[in-house]
Design an enzyme around this catalytic site. Structure first.
Site, PDB file in Angstrom:
ATOM      1  N   ASP A  29      19.423 -42.227 -17.220  1.00 22.40           N
ATOM      2  CA  ASP A  29      19.222 -41.057 -17.828  1.00 22.40           C
ATOM      3  C   ASP A  29      17.890 -40.573 -18.108  1.00 22.40           C
ATOM      4  OD1 ASP A  29      21.988 -40.731 -17.420  1.00 22.40           O
ATOM      5  OD2 ASP A  29      22.342 -41.174 -19.846  1.00 22.40           O
ATOM      6  N   GLU A 217      26.093 -31.796 -14.989  1.00 21.85           N
ATOM      7  CA  GLU A 217      25.555 -32.382 -16.067  1.00 21.85           C
ATOM      8  C   GLU A 217      24.165 -32.486 -16.067  1.00 21.85           C
ATOM      9  OE1 GLU A 217      27.566 -35.900 -16.892  1.00 21.85           O
ATOM     10  OE2 GLU A 217      27.222 -36.713 -14.850  1.00 21.85           O
TER      11      GLU A 217
END
Ligand code: FUB
Length: 664
Positions: A29, A217
């Site tokens: 991420d 997301e």
């Protein structure tokens, strides 16, 4: 603690230029930000799940307990500034939730605001917290409470040119932040949203309205050239792609434009990214489960270049193993992380029990190739050489070309040794270091192409090395001994490879047999011409006329630089000493690593047996005469494992060094 990440050697000059960029821990991420002319990377930190599984933990799931921050000013060398926040330090967070998912960090009002998701104490789902620091690398102080109203993961903050900061999060929502950066604006809208039969109150705006958004997301929003970009992972078929939408307003409505990156070709279900402009080039940071191919919850950060079209749309990015950045040729070039390859090329872990040791590329047959882009040769000097770490059969040949298999040959290698050699690392499987002098040195930055010229082989990495100035080719008609009388000019034959694994062998009788062998003696019978080739059994060896830049002649470096065997070797050497008058009662003073024998005008004058270190004046010969005119001094130096070298000078009967002669 500040730590510089290194691939193989603990040298701070090693550059990375390959994917994944973080090589010692899992990292996912990635949010990259440019602060003070440097790139700061705020990834989440995947770890293996604790055993036993903490209560409430879902098995085989994401598991994150802290955050590190990394920085780089060239995208190839990354400094790990260590842990900036731990789950037990979050006042509102569950200290054993292992839920520190995708974070972000922005600079405003003289402070760095680090946004992170975490599981709230005693609550459900995720909240988003903020920790504040004066410097990007911390220390960060967590704010007591999480941001009210946000129920979700993956925060991203957009600082728009309208002067406002907007926060986006994983539920496809966005809202304006107050100037304090830790609360949503008072006028943040709320709406009731139905999820199945249940109704929820959601704050902010649904910025994914009307866009492909299945399991969306990880939003990353930014502004460029008057356009706002909302980029985000979502599931197109079975796993995540990175898509994007554009708008003239930070909170939308956004119009879907297409893909930034398609699904990962293999089994990594998630992708998550950020986009920055650094020194005029756009980059995409994303992740893949490189070090953990059978477990896509342990991921690693990668980087690729990203390009815009003139109309502001984004070109799709193809993932590569090579990544970004220019690779200094004088540092390790992990060619297994290639840009292009012939179809048969495969990659594998060097050590499957420790994937962090990295990869090798398998070039399966004659003609197989790999191309590795952007290697900078500008610091490579004349007479440089290349070392490749390979796993190959004897007589395997391969070449390094410039740009393509048809490009100019930079280096060519023949594997002459398979059971011995310099192992690059402590992994097994006969990894060898093979060397080649450079045939051609490209100018500046170029691409290199490794080609299998006979058979296949595995290759891990290549290093280009400037020949250290241990010696030069001898020039001029003659030289003099140095101020201390040491002789620097020698004819040195490339080493004869012998089957020697230990130096305890070197007894007087062993030396007498090995060195007294007529085939060996024939090599030092006459003074050779420079570059003269000789045959010894099946080996073709070349004489080199050298001038050592040290009092000792570094035979190990000599062998290495000519790509010859370095251990288990016998070096014949000769030199010519021209005297203006007879010099009786002189002695040769020698030191050698390891054993050696010395001859003057064909007569053996000194034997140095045993496992020796090279020491100045280690042994003295019997008294001899250096006669007026030409004298031939020869030596045979033998070594098993270790660094071979020798030094020689003459002393007179008073122990004074003899210097009144020429060396030819
Ligand atoms: O890393 C945990 C979660 O996986 C992130 O929050 C998502 O974006 C996905 O990458």
């Amino acid at each position: 603690m500040r730590r510089l990440l290194l691939i193989t050697a603990l040298l701070p000059t090693v550059l990375y230029a390959q994917n994944p960029v973080i090589r010692d821990i899992y990292s996912a991420d990635p949010t990259a930000r440019v602060f003070n002319g440097k790139v700061y990377l705020f990834p989440s930190h995947d770890i293996l799940q604790p055993d036993p599984l903490p209560q409430g933990q879902r098995p085989n799931w994401f598991c994150m307990e802290d955050y590190h921050v990394f920085s780089s000013d060239n995208l190839t060398e990354w400094t790990d500034h260590g842990v900036i926040l731990k789950q037990e330090d979050v006042p509102w967070g569950n200290p054993t939730a292992y839920s520190m998912w995708a974070p972000d960090c922005v600079y405003r009002n003289g402070k760095y605001y680090f946004y992170f998701p975490d599981a709230p104490k005693g609550g459900m789902g995720f909240g988003v917290g903020v920790a504040i620091a004066d410097k990007p690398e911390g220390p960060y102080t967590p704010v007591k409470e999480n941001i009210k109203g946000i129920n979700g993961i993956d925060p991203c903050v957009l600082q728009a040119s309208d002067g406002n900061a907007y926060i986006f999060w994983g539920a496809g929502r966005c809202a304006k932040l107050k100037e304090n950066m830790i609360e949503l604006a008072d006028d943040t809208p709320k709406e009731k949203v139905k999820w199945g039969e249940r109704e929820f109150e959601m704050v902010g705006v649904n910025c994914l309205q009307g866009l492909p958004n299945r399991q969306a997301e990880g939003p990353f929003a930014f502004e460029y050239n008057g356009n706002y970009y909302l980029t985000y992972p979502y599931v197109r078929t079975n796993t995540e792609v990175l898509g994007y939408a554009m708008s003239k307003n930070p909170m939308g409505p956004y119009e879907y434009k297409g893909l930034i990156m398609a699904e990962h070709a293999d089994s990594c279900w998630t992708n998550h990214h950020s986009i920055i402009n650094f020194k005029g080039q756009w980059y995409l940071f994303y992740h893949h489960n490189d070090f953990s191919p059978n477990d896509d919850k342990r991921r690693s950060v990668r980087i690729e270049k990203l390009y815009f079209n003139p109309d502001g749309t984004i070109q799709e990015v193809k993932p590569t193993m090579r990544g970004v950045g220019i690779n200094d040729a004088l540092s390790v070039v992990n060619v297994d992380r290639y840009n292009e390859a012939s179809k048969d090329v495969t990659t594998g872990f060097v050590d499957t029990a420790d994937t962090f040791k990295g990869w090798y590329a398998g070039l399966k047959q004659k003609g197989s190739y790999i191309i590795y882009k952007d290697v900078d040769f500008s610091k490579v000097k004349n007479r440089a050489y290349a070392i490749a770490a390979v796993r190959a059969n004897k007589n395997t040949k391969f070449t390094i070309h410039e740009k393509s298999p048809k490009g100019k040959v930079i280096a060519d290698f023949t594997v002459t040794v398979v059971t011995e050699g310099r192992f690059r690392r402590d992994y097994s499987g006969h990894w060898l270091a093979v060397t080649s002098t450079l045939k051609y040195i490209p100018n500046g930055v170029t691409d290199i192409c490794v080609v299998a010229d006979a058979d296949g082989f595995d290759i891990d990495n290549v290093e280009f090395k400037n020949r250290l100035d241990y010696y030069d080719n001898a020039t001029g008609e003659s030289s003099k001994p140095d101020a201390d009388g040491f002789i620097h000019r020698w004819n040195v034959l490339e080493p004869i490879g012998l089957d020697i694994n230990t130096n305890i062998l070197f007894t007087d009788s062993y030396l007498a047999t090995t060195m007294g062998d007529p085939k060996v003696q024939a090599l030092i019978k006459n003074v050779p011409a420079a570059n003269q080739k000789v045959k010894y059994d099946t080996q073709t060896l070349t004489w080199h006329k050298i001038e050592s830049n040290y009092y000792n002649v570094k035979l190990f470096r000599f062998a290495e630089q000519y790509g010859k065997k370095i251990y288990g070797v016998l070096f014949p050497v000769t030199t010519v000493i021209e005297c203006d008058e007879d010099m009786p009662n002189v002695r040769l003073m020698a030191g050698s690593n390891s054993a050696s024998k010395w001859y003057l005008n064909g007569e053996e004058i000194l034997t140095m047996s045993g496992d020796r270190r090279m020491v100045k004046d280690d042994c003295a010969s019997k008294a001899v005469t250096l006669k007026k005119g030409t004298n031939v001094l020869s030596g045979l130096i033998i070594n098993g494992p270790g660094m071979s070298d020798f030094c020689t000078r003459f002393i007179d009967q008073n122990g004074k060094t003899v210097k009144n002669f020429k060396v030819k």
